[in-house]
Structures are given as C-alpha cells and as structure tokens.
Design an enzyme around this catalytic site. Structure first.
Site, mmCIF file in Angstrom:
data_model
loop_
_atom_site.group_PDB
_atom_site.id
_atom_site.type_symbol
_atom_site.label_atom_id
_atom_site.label_comp_id
_atom_site.label_asym_id
_atom_site.label_seq_id
_atom_site.Cartn_x
_atom_site.Cartn_y
_atom_site.Cartn_z
ATOM 1 N N ARG A 164 34.698 13.196 14.449
ATOM 2 C CA ARG A 164 34.672 14.438 13.634
ATOM 3 C C ARG A 164 33.257 14.823 13.204
ATOM 4 N NH1 ARG A 164 38.781 13.844 15.445
ATOM 5 N NH2 ARG A 164 40.859 14.145 14.566
ATOM 6 N N SER A 238 43.633 18.911 7.889
ATOM 7 C CA SER A 238 43.258 17.655 7.215
ATOM 8 C C SER A 238 42.032 17.895 6.345
ATOM 9 C CB SER A 238 42.903 16.577 8.241
ATOM 10 O OG SER A 238 43.977 16.385 9.106
ATOM 11 N N GLU A 335 36.587 16.328 5.491
ATOM 12 C CA GLU A 335 36.479 16.816 6.872
ATOM 13 C C GLU A 335 36.175 18.322 6.822
ATOM 14 O OE1 GLU A 335 39.463 15.543 9.802
ATOM 15 O OE2 GLU A 335 39.523 17.602 10.522
HETATM 16 C C1 LIG Z 1 46.721 23.672 10.400
HETATM 17 C C2 LIG Z 1 45.407 23.122 10.897
HETATM 18 C C3 LIG Z 1 45.403 22.050 11.762
HETATM 19 C C4 LIG Z 1 44.185 21.520 12.229
HETATM 20 N N1 LIG Z 1 44.228 20.471 13.087
HETATM 21 C C5 LIG Z 1 43.091 19.924 13.541
HETATM 22 C C6 LIG Z 1 43.113 18.810 14.428
HETATM 23 O O1 LIG Z 1 44.169 18.349 14.836
HETATM 24 N N2 LIG Z 1 41.937 18.286 14.827
HETATM 25 C C7 LIG Z 1 40.739 18.804 14.424
HETATM 26 O O2 LIG Z 1 39.700 18.268 14.841
HETATM 27 N N3 LIG Z 1 40.684 19.858 13.585
HETATM 28 C C8 LIG Z 1 41.816 20.440 13.142
HETATM 29 N N4 LIG Z 1 41.776 21.508 12.272
HETATM 30 C C9 LIG Z 1 40.472 22.003 11.802
HETATM 31 C C10 LIG Z 1 39.932 23.253 12.541
HETATM 32 O O3 LIG Z 1 40.972 23.978 13.143
HETATM 33 C C11 LIG Z 1 38.888 22.904 13.599
HETATM 34 O O4 LIG Z 1 37.820 22.201 13.008
HETATM 35 C C12 LIG Z 1 38.342 24.135 14.323
HETATM 36 O O5 LIG Z 1 37.501 23.738 15.369
HETATM 37 C C13 LIG Z 1 37.563 25.084 13.406
HETATM 38 O O6 LIG Z 1 37.337 26.270 14.147
HETATM 39 P P1 LIG Z 1 36.967 27.635 13.446
HETATM 40 O O7 LIG Z 1 36.580 28.608 14.522
HETATM 41 O O8 LIG Z 1 38.045 28.076 12.555
HETATM 42 O O9 LIG Z 1 35.672 27.208 12.620
HETATM 43 P P2 LIG Z 1 35.222 27.706 11.170
HETATM 44 O O10 LIG Z 1 36.135 27.152 10.148
HETATM 45 O O11 LIG Z 1 35.030 29.185 11.182
HETATM 46 O O12 LIG Z 1 33.809 26.990 11.068
HETATM 47 C C14 LIG Z 1 33.736 25.587 10.952
HETATM 48 C C15 LIG Z 1 32.252 25.177 11.038
HETATM 49 O O13 LIG Z 1 31.766 25.446 12.346
HETATM 50 C C16 LIG Z 1 30.644 26.336 12.301
HETATM 51 N N5 LIG Z 1 30.756 27.226 13.457
HETATM 52 C C17 LIG Z 1 31.821 27.972 13.836
HETATM 53 N N6 LIG Z 1 31.549 28.630 14.972
HETATM 54 C C18 LIG Z 1 30.270 28.304 15.313
HETATM 55 C C19 LIG Z 1 29.410 28.679 16.378
HETATM 56 N N7 LIG Z 1 29.782 29.524 17.334
HETATM 57 N N8 LIG Z 1 28.162 28.152 16.396
HETATM 58 C C20 LIG Z 1 27.739 27.286 15.442
HETATM 59 N N9 LIG Z 1 28.519 26.898 14.402
HETATM 60 C C21 LIG Z 1 29.771 27.403 14.348
HETATM 61 C C22 LIG Z 1 30.771 27.060 10.967
HETATM 62 O O14 LIG Z 1 29.505 27.500 10.499
HETATM 63 C C23 LIG Z 1 31.355 25.979 10.083
HETATM 64 O O15 LIG Z 1 30.327 25.127 9.645
HETATM 65 C C24 LIG Z 1 42.961 22.073 11.799
HETATM 66 C C25 LIG Z 1 42.976 23.162 10.922
HETATM 67 C C26 LIG Z 1 44.179 23.690 10.478
HETATM 68 C C27 LIG Z 1 44.168 24.880 9.562
#
Ligand SMILES: Cc1cc2nc3c(=O)[nH]c(=O)nc-3n(C[C@H](O)[C@H](O)[C@H](O)COP(=O)(O)OP(=O)(O)OC[C@H]3O[C@@H](n4cnc5c(N)ncnc54)[C@H](O)[C@@H]3O)c2cc1C
Length: 347
Positions: A164, A238, A335
């Site tokens: 992670r 999480s 996380e």
């Molecule tokens: C119901 C649920 C279940 C989930 N299950 C899992 C799981 O099983 N495993 C897991 O690992 N995660 C899980 N997650 C967490 C999450 O979905 C992931 O971490 C996902 O990759 C975040 O993507 P996002 O586009 O929403 O990022 P955001 O929340 O928009 O951003 C997260 C971080 O990434 C950075 N970021 C985003 N895009 C970029 C880019 N293009 N360049 C540079 N930095 C960037 C942002 O600045 C921020 O720091 C879950 C979340 C939810 C709500």
C-alpha cells in the site's frame, strides 16, 4: 478549460466529505493539465491532484489551492507474445479498465475488480486485494513533472512499490502527476485463488478452472457481502493498513493474543489483520463520532452515515488508533490520505 471557485469537494469524494477547493478544474488532456498548473503558478497557489476521490479524507475547511481532477482518457492494447501490453491513461475508471481486460481473457488484475477510483491512482498506494497487487503487472508509469515541466517514464523499480505504498506518496514527490501506465497482462496466466473466501465461492458454484471472468464474478460477489456500496454510503474503504510485524514480534504477539490472525507477508514480516484488532478492542457502538462510524460488516472500513464531517471521521480514527495502541502496543497507520488542515482537530 473552466476554473471554478469555492467548489465543494464533498461531491468529488466517495466519503462525501470535504470543504471547498479555492480553485477547481478538470484536465482532459496534457495541454489542459499544463494550463491548470500555469494557473496555479500565477496565483502562487499549491495544486492537488484528484482522481475518483475514493482514498482521501479532505478537511472540512477545504483546500487552499487548485484541485485538478484527472480526466485523461484512452487505452491502447498491443501484442507481446503470450502477454498483452495495455497502456491506459490516468483518468480511466479503474474498474471499467479491469472489466475490459477481463473481457479480453487477460490475467493479472481480475482480483482487483470493484475497487473504486482511477487508473492514475492505482500505483500511488499500489492497490491490492485478494492476493494481487498492481505493482506485479506495471511495466512503467509515465508522469508529468510539475517542477521541470517534462514528461518522464519511470520503471517499475523506480516507483518504489511496497505494501500500500509507492514513492508517489512521499511528500517530496507531489510534483509527479501520473499520465499513463503500461500494464503487462498474461493470456495464459493462472487464477490467484489463495484466499479461503474465493475458494469457498468457487467451490459452491462448482467452478473448477476459473478464467479471469469467473474470478472477477467471484471477487465482485465477495466484496458485495463485505463492503458498503459507495453509491449509497459514504466511505473511502479500508481506513487503516494491516500492520506488518517482524517475525520475532509476530511470534510473541501470537502468544499474547491467542487466535490473532497473522499471515506470512515476506520472509521477514507477517501481516496482522487490522480488522481483527478493531473488532476485538473497539466496540462499534462505543466507537462512533457524530455520523462517523465503524462499518458493521467490516470494521476496517469507516463510514459516513449522511452528515459526518471530516473532523468526526478523523477523531474516530484517532480514538481507534489510541485504543488499539493501548491494548496491544500496535500502531495503526492510515491507509486513507488526509488532505488539508487537521491541526485543530483534537480528540
Ligand atoms: C469501497 C472501497 C473499497 C476499496 N477497496 C480497495 C482495495 O480493495 N484495495 C485498495 O488498494 N484500495 C481500495 N480502496 C481505496 C481506493 O479505491 C484506491 O486507493 C484507489 O486507487 C483510489 O483511486 P482514486 O482515483 O479515487 O484516487 P483519489 O482518492 O482521488 O487519490 C488518492 C491519492 O492518489 C493521488 N492521485 C490520484 N490520481 C493521481 C494521478 N493521476 N497522479 C498522481 N497522483 C494521483 C491523489 O493526489 C491522492 O493522494 C477502496 C475504496 C473504497 C471506497
């Protein structure tokens, strides 16, 4: 490209929490991204990159600079013998991307089905689930370096992936904006079915040799049982990482806390279930703060029952951390990434 002012960020996060962004825009291509960054520079404002907002807790008083929501779309497949190389752009929906690769019969990310968010965020915390981690299929990550204004291609090694985590999470790498990622997926891979829940599902359905599509079906069904539906409940999944314990420490812990679920992670470390810690030491009823609560079916997940503020979630998370530390000596790590000012938030 339109720049909005005082845009409420709650509507851009799956927690449905977050105050306003001083400035907000969406970048659909590199030119718009460059334009956005130039705007932030003229205003001497910091910038924040947002994907689907599914791994962030944004402060109630919002963010002072420019929030850039990544919308860069597109994916290209090419042949590489028994592998396929897929180059996907950062604003693609992660789960739609997984569905597409699975429909083509490719192995490698099928167990990462139903994770919300964008492709661009997938390397940031090296997303993982049910025995797969995205780091295992990433060849390179192309980034725009906001400091040098150059596009750079980082090898898998350079991304510094671990559990992670990646170097993108480090504060001094916030200038690196993910544009595109190359994935190497296998045409004749093996399903990763090491998790008992996955095995039980396959057995119940009489599936002996699951292809990527059957694995995706299994994962989606299992996740539906355990996790809240983000279209109905505010959450970022999480909230805490599973703690990693050195083998020697793990051995002692098992003696002190009989039944603690510890699993081999690497040669030197075991992984302890954070859900078990929370379930055993933090009662769901007692551990609630306003509308912020522990999700009843999976204690690792914190939820917003309608009106929780960032402050409520933050206080609840701190209370959980404090209790777990007091009872077990284990320090839980977030996380979810907190963005904005939480310095005034006290328990
Ligand atoms: C119901 C649920 C279940 C989930 N299950 C899992 C799981 O099983 N495993 C897991 O690992 N995660 C899980 N997650 C967490 C999450 O979905 C992931 O971490 C996902 O990759 C975040 O993507 P996002 O586009 O929403 O990022 P955001 O929340 O928009 O951003 C997260 C971080 O990434 C950075 N970021 C985003 N895009 C970029 C880019 N293009 N360049 C540079 N930095 C960037 C942002 O600045 C921020 O720091 C879950 C979340 C939810 C709500």
């Amino acid at each position: 490209m339109r720049i909005l002012e005082q845009e409420p960020l709650a509507k851009h996060t799956t927690f449905r929490i977050g105050g306003p962004a001083r400035y907000f825009c969406e970048a659909s291509n590199e030119a718009e991204l460059a334009e956005a960054l130039a705007f932030a520079e003229t205003k001497s404002a910091p910038f924040f990159i947002l994907g689907g907002g599914s791994n962030v807790l944004i402060a109630d008083n919002g963010l002072p600079g420019l929030v850039i929501k990544m919308r860069l779309r597109g994916k290209e497949y090419s042949d590489d013998g028994s592998f396929a190389r897929v180059i996907a752009h950062s604003g693609e929906s992660w789960d739609a991307f997984v569905a597409d690769t699975v429909a083509k019969g490719l192995y490698g990310i099928e167990n990462l089905s139903a994770i919300p968010g964008t492709v661009g965020a997938s390397p940031v915390q090296n997303i993982g689930a049910y025995g797969q981690e995205v780091k295992d299929v990433i060849e390179w990550v192309e980034v725009f370096d906001a400091d040098t204004k150059a596009v750079r291609r980082l090898s898998n090694d350079e991304c510094g992936f671990s559990y992670r985590h990646s170097m993108f999470k480090n504060e001094n790498n916030k200038n690196l904006i993910v544009l595109r990622i190359a994935f190497r997926l296998s045409r004749d891979g093996h399903p990763e079915r090491g998790y008992p829940e996955v095995e039980a599902y396959l057995e119940a359905k009489g599936i002996v040799a699951p292809n990527p599509a059957r694995m995706r079906e299994a994962i989606i069904a299992i996740r539906k049982q355990k996790l809240p539906d983000v279209s109905e409940t505010g959450t970022a999944g999480s909230f805490f990482k599973n703690p990693l314990l050195q083998k020697a420490h793990s051995h002692i812990f098992k003696h002190l806390f009989y039944g603690a679920p510890l699993h081999a992670h690497t040669e030197t470390h075991d992984k302890l279930s954070a859900a078990w810690l929370i379930r055993n030491f933090c009662g769901e009823k007692q551990f609630r703060c306003g509308d912020a609560a522990i999700y009843i079916r999976q204690p690792l997940v914190l939820v917003n029952h309608r009106r929780a503020r960032a402050q409520d979630v933050f206080i609840l998370a701190q209370k959980i951390k404090t209790r777990v530390k007091k009872e077990t000596g284990i320090t839980l790590e977030f996380e979810v990434q907190t963005l904005g000012d939480f310095s005034q938030t006290t328990i």
